[in-house]
Design an enzyme around this catalytic site. Structure first.
Site, PDB file in Angstrom:
ATOM      1  N   HIS A  81      33.170  42.678  35.586  1.00  0.00           N
ATOM      2  CA  HIS A  81      33.063  44.058  36.226  1.00  0.00           C
ATOM      3  C   HIS A  81      33.505  44.178  37.989  1.00  0.00           C
ATOM      4  CE1 HIS A  81      31.952  46.135  32.082  1.00  0.00           C
ATOM      5  NE2 HIS A  81      31.324  44.762  32.425  1.00  0.00           N
ATOM      6  N   HIS A 106      38.477  37.716  42.490  1.00  0.00           N
ATOM      7  CA  HIS A 106      38.637  36.711  41.041  1.00  0.00           C
ATOM      8  C   HIS A 106      39.818  36.046  41.661  1.00  0.00           C
ATOM      9  CE1 HIS A 106      41.046  40.213  40.547  1.00  0.00           C
ATOM     10  NE2 HIS A 106      41.359  39.324  40.095  1.00  0.00           N
ATOM     11  N   HIS A 108      42.264  33.239  39.125  1.00  0.00           N
ATOM     12  CA  HIS A 108      43.615  33.336  37.922  1.00  0.00           C
ATOM     13  C   HIS A 108      43.848  32.396  37.536  1.00  0.00           C
ATOM     14  CE1 HIS A 108      44.507  38.233  37.664  1.00  0.00           C
ATOM     15  NE2 HIS A 108      44.029  37.679  38.411  1.00  0.00           N
ATOM     16  N   HIS A 131      42.063  36.740  44.454  1.00  0.00           N
ATOM     17  CA  HIS A 131      42.544  37.773  44.462  1.00  0.00           C
ATOM     18  C   HIS A 131      40.867  38.185  45.334  1.00  0.00           C
ATOM     19  CE1 HIS A 131      46.046  38.987  41.123  1.00  0.00           C
ATOM     20  NE2 HIS A 131      46.899  37.755  42.143  1.00  0.00           N
ATOM     21  N   THR A 216      46.694  43.607  37.655  1.00  0.00           N
ATOM     22  CA  THR A 216      47.782  42.907  36.784  1.00  0.00           C
ATOM     23  C   THR A 216      46.740  42.709  35.616  1.00  0.00           C
ATOM     24  OG1 THR A 216      46.814  40.528  37.345  1.00  0.00           O
ATOM     25  CG2 THR A 216      48.861  41.084  38.654  1.00  0.00           C
ATOM     26  N   THR A 217      46.038  43.516  35.597  1.00  0.00           N
ATOM     27  CA  THR A 217      45.553  43.972  34.197  1.00  0.00           C
ATOM     28  C   THR A 217      45.263  44.907  34.091  1.00  0.00           C
ATOM     29  OG1 THR A 217      43.159  43.699  35.638  1.00  0.00           O
ATOM     30  CG2 THR A 217      43.778  42.240  34.579  1.00  0.00           C
TER      31      THR A 217
HETATM   32 ZN   LIG Z   1      43.371  39.457  39.904  1.00  0.00          ZN
END
Ligand SMILES: [Zn+2]
Ligand SMILES: *[C@@H]1O[C@H](CO)[C@@H](O)[C@H](O)[C@H]1NC(C)=O
Length: 293
Positions: A81, A106, A108, A131, A216-217
């Site tokens: 979220h 966040h 990756h 990111h 990217t999601t």
């Molecule tokens: Zn990302």
């Protein structure tokens, strides 16, 4: 007063019925090639950046970071979220058409050091990718057309992460907090730190790549102006591996085709000069010439 900011180092899959390829799942889920929304369109992210093909664009000057140095007590959650940052940090400059407010951060990663980043440079993936997601501030666009243009509604600063010899002290509070959130939906409070603590030295941030792409999601909205910095963040390998040991792994979307898009870059090609040098050269040459007169 303290600002409690949400910090999201993790992307959850199961609840939203999409998932990454490698994740073991209990229930059927949509793997990346089947993601819905805008995910099958042709201006998607991440991409491989061919560094020698990226043309230098003089408009891509340095960034102005505001509030990035402010020490805050971050709440970090084991889920995807995006929390709003209350009058949080922001960016301008960097060839962006407006001021953007940071809303979420966040990372990756995978459980290997060679393929946890989403973007790649000349075919090479990095250990992780961080990111920092920003939204365009209303009323700060330099022109009206751009203000209505949704393709740069979101500005993501992407930092590649590689393994280095030293423990990165700036990341210590975050890495230590990971142990407190082993399961999705859990959250914890991190020791006070600033966004700047996580970044490479500011003078190293003058070299970056720029292109227009997507989240990217899912739903992969094509409204992101991407900045991928050339200088990686260095973390000790144990700090990197802590993410896959403490949380899930392989939250990495496969590369997408560049298609008709162009990637541009800031500054001069090749290895960056120390930033003060070009500024020094002018006056110094002038002095030498004056000496001959
Ligand atoms: Zn990302
Ligand atoms: C990374 O590489 C390993 C083996 O080299 C592979 O098993 C894994 O699936 C890869 N992960 C990603 C996200 O590509």
């Amino acid at each position: 007063r303290h600002t409690h900011a949400h910090f999201t180092p993790f992307l959850s899959a199961p609840e939203s019925h999409w998932c990454y390829e490698i994740q073991p799942t209990l229930s059927p889920c949509l793997v990346p090639v089947k993601w819905g929304g805008n995910c099958q369109k042709d201006r998607q992210s991440p991409i491989n950046i061919v560094t020698t093909k990226a043309k230098v664009d003089k408009k891509l000057g340095h960034f102005f970071f505001s509030g990035y140095d402010k020490k805050q007590t971050w709440t970090i959650q084991n889920n995807g979220h995006s929390g709003g940052l209350d009058r949080g940090p922001g960016i301008s400059g960097g060839g962006l058409p407006a001021r953007y407010q940071a809303t979420q951060l966040h990372l990756h990663w995978s459980n290997f050091l060679h393929n946890g980043s989403e973007h790649s440079l000349d075919g090479e993936h990095f250990a992780m990718e961080m990111h920092i997601v920003h939204e365009k501030e209303k009323g700060t666009s330099r022109n009206v057309k751009e203000a209505q243009d949704p393709e740069d509604e979101i500005a993501v600063l992407a930092f590649l992460v590689e393994a280095g010899p030293q423990v990165n002290e700036g990341f210590r509070p975050l890495v230590e907090a990971l142990s407190n959130i082993p399961k999705p939906e859990m959250s914890t409070t991190m020791a006070e730190s600033s966004l700047l603590d996580l970044l490479p030295k500011e003078e190293k941030l003058r070299h970056y790549f720029r292109y227009l792409g997507s989240l990217t999601t899912p739903t992969c909205d094509e409204k992101v102006v991407w900045t991928v910095f050339q200088e990686p963040i260095q973390l000790h390998r144990e700090q990197i591996l802590a993410f896959s040991q403490k949380l899930m792994k392989d939250n990495v979307r496969p590369l997408q085709l560049l298609g008709q898009r162009a990637v541009i870059k800031s500054g001069a090609p090749g290895r960056p000069l120390p930033w003060a040098l070009p500024a020094l050269l002018g006056p110094m040459l002038a002095c030498l010439l004056a000496g001959f007169l």
